[in-house]
Write a protein that holds these residues in place. Structure first.
Motif, PDB file in Angstrom:
ATOM      1  N   GLU A 142       0.833  -1.210   0.000  1.00  0.00           N
ATOM      2  CA  GLU A 142       0.000   0.000   0.000  1.00  0.00           C
ATOM      3  C   GLU A 142       0.863   1.255   0.000  1.00  0.00           C
ATOM      4  N   ASP A 156      -6.016   0.820   0.487  1.00  0.00           N
ATOM      5  CA  ASP A 156      -6.344  -0.590   0.736  1.00  0.00           C
ATOM      6  C   ASP A 156      -7.238  -1.143  -0.366  1.00  0.00           C
ATOM      7  N   ARG A 159      -5.215  -1.623  -3.467  1.00  0.00           N
ATOM      8  CA  ARG A 159      -4.384  -2.835  -3.382  1.00  0.00           C
ATOM      9  C   ARG A 159      -5.210  -4.088  -3.617  1.00  0.00           C
ATOM     10  N   GLN A 160      -6.385  -4.133  -3.008  1.00  0.00           N
ATOM     11  CA  GLN A 160      -7.218  -5.319  -3.151  1.00  0.00           C
ATOM     12  C   GLN A 160      -7.637  -5.538  -4.608  1.00  0.00           C
TER      13      GLN A 160
END
Length: 280
Positions: A142, A156, A159-160
């Motif tokens: 991140e 987040d 990133r996911q």
DNA sequence: GCGTATTCAAACGCTTTTAA
DNA sequence: TTAAAAGCGTTTGAATACGC
């Protein structure tokens, strides 16, 4: 790709016009929906109107969503960012070349990879970690994403979506800790000609990506590692050398058996080994 | 100024992991 | 085996910018 460029440009534009504002905005474009979800949109269009146009109401029904829901809007925006669909008129959608390729079983592998690299953020990560190892910890990943221009608030989520998209595009075929371009060229050489690569894709990258140059049979990580070596006689700072050596140690640890965990690099100034003398 | 498109942020529920 | 904690995915509404 007009959609990608406009999205990327808008991300930059939004940020510059809002410096100092309470709401932090990303300076690099990235999708909020993973590649797989956007492929569903492409499949829905292809399955119902082929290469023709449809409107958002139709598309929402085909994908069992409400046309007013943000989820649907996010999916549409992401599909455009991946380059799968175009919007020739307001509320109308059509498969882009990449979208029609991605629903073709003979081309889907390459099309997925190209769609993944259409996203500026993913392209930046791929370029940065080509042949290297991705940060192992989610927090470290991140930090990288934020450094590339993603707002801290959505790091987040970015990133996911990145990880899911990479998986769906086949970039995690050699493990989730490294991005490896799927090997489709040789396998599909006899298939229909692939769609043109994104306009911003450097042509020489393809040469580098191949397994040529005497590295036949070696892991892409090894190939990428050695491609990062500067030319002989080039100025190569100690910090950069250290980074290269540490990366090499990590790759060896990944690829080879045996206890390699004890290797650590440091930049302590040591006596240089005598350099081989050559006559000038 | 208004409508539309896009992005951001948060809430909620589900799934997975971990420890007792 | 089970309960608690953490992580993840989905959904929703607000905020923002742009074009007309």
């Amino acid at each position: 790709m007009a959609g990608e460029n406009s999205a990327s440009a808008e991300a930059t534009k939004l940020n510059t016009s809002e410096e100092g504002a309470t709401k932090q905005r990303s300076t690099i474009a990235f999708p909020y929906a993973p590649l797989g979800d956007t492929i569903e949109l492409a499949e829905a269009i292809h399955g119902n109107v082929g290469l023709g146009e449809c409107d958002d109401d139709q598309l929402a029904v085909w994908t069992k969503q409400s046309p007013k829901s943000s989820g649907f809007r996010v999916q549409i925006a992401s599909a455009r960012l991946f380059g799968l669909i175009t919007s020739p008129a307001g509320g109308k959608y059509r498969l882009a070349d990449l979208g029609s390729a991605i629903v073709d079983p003979n081309q889907t592998r390459e099309a997925r990879a190209n769609a993944f690299l259409n996203v500026p953020l993913y392209r930046a990560i791929f370029d940065k970690y080509r042949g290297g190892v991705l940060p192992g910890q989610a927090a470290a990943m991140e930090r990288e994403i934020v450094a590339l221009g993603v707002s801290d608030k959505v790091k987040d989520r970015a990133r996911q979506v990145f990880e899911r998209s990479a998986e769906q595009a086949g970039f995690f075929a050699h493990g989730r800790n490294r991005l490896v371009m799927p090997g489709f060229a040789a396998r599909q050489a006899d298939a229909a000609p692939p769609p043109p690569p994104p306009a911003d894709e450097p042509q020489d990258e393809k040469k580098k990506g191949g397994n040529g140059g005497g590295f036949d049979g070696h892991d892409p990580l090894i190939i990428g590692l050695f491609q990062k070596l500067p030319e002989p006689e080039a100025d190569w700072p100690v910090a950069a050398r250290l980074k290269w050596l540490q990366t090499a140690a990590n790759i060896f640890d990944l690829l080879y058996k045996g206890d390699g965990g004890g290797i650590s690099m440091s930049a302590a100034r040591a006596e240089r080994s005598p350099r081989p003398q050559h006559d000038d």
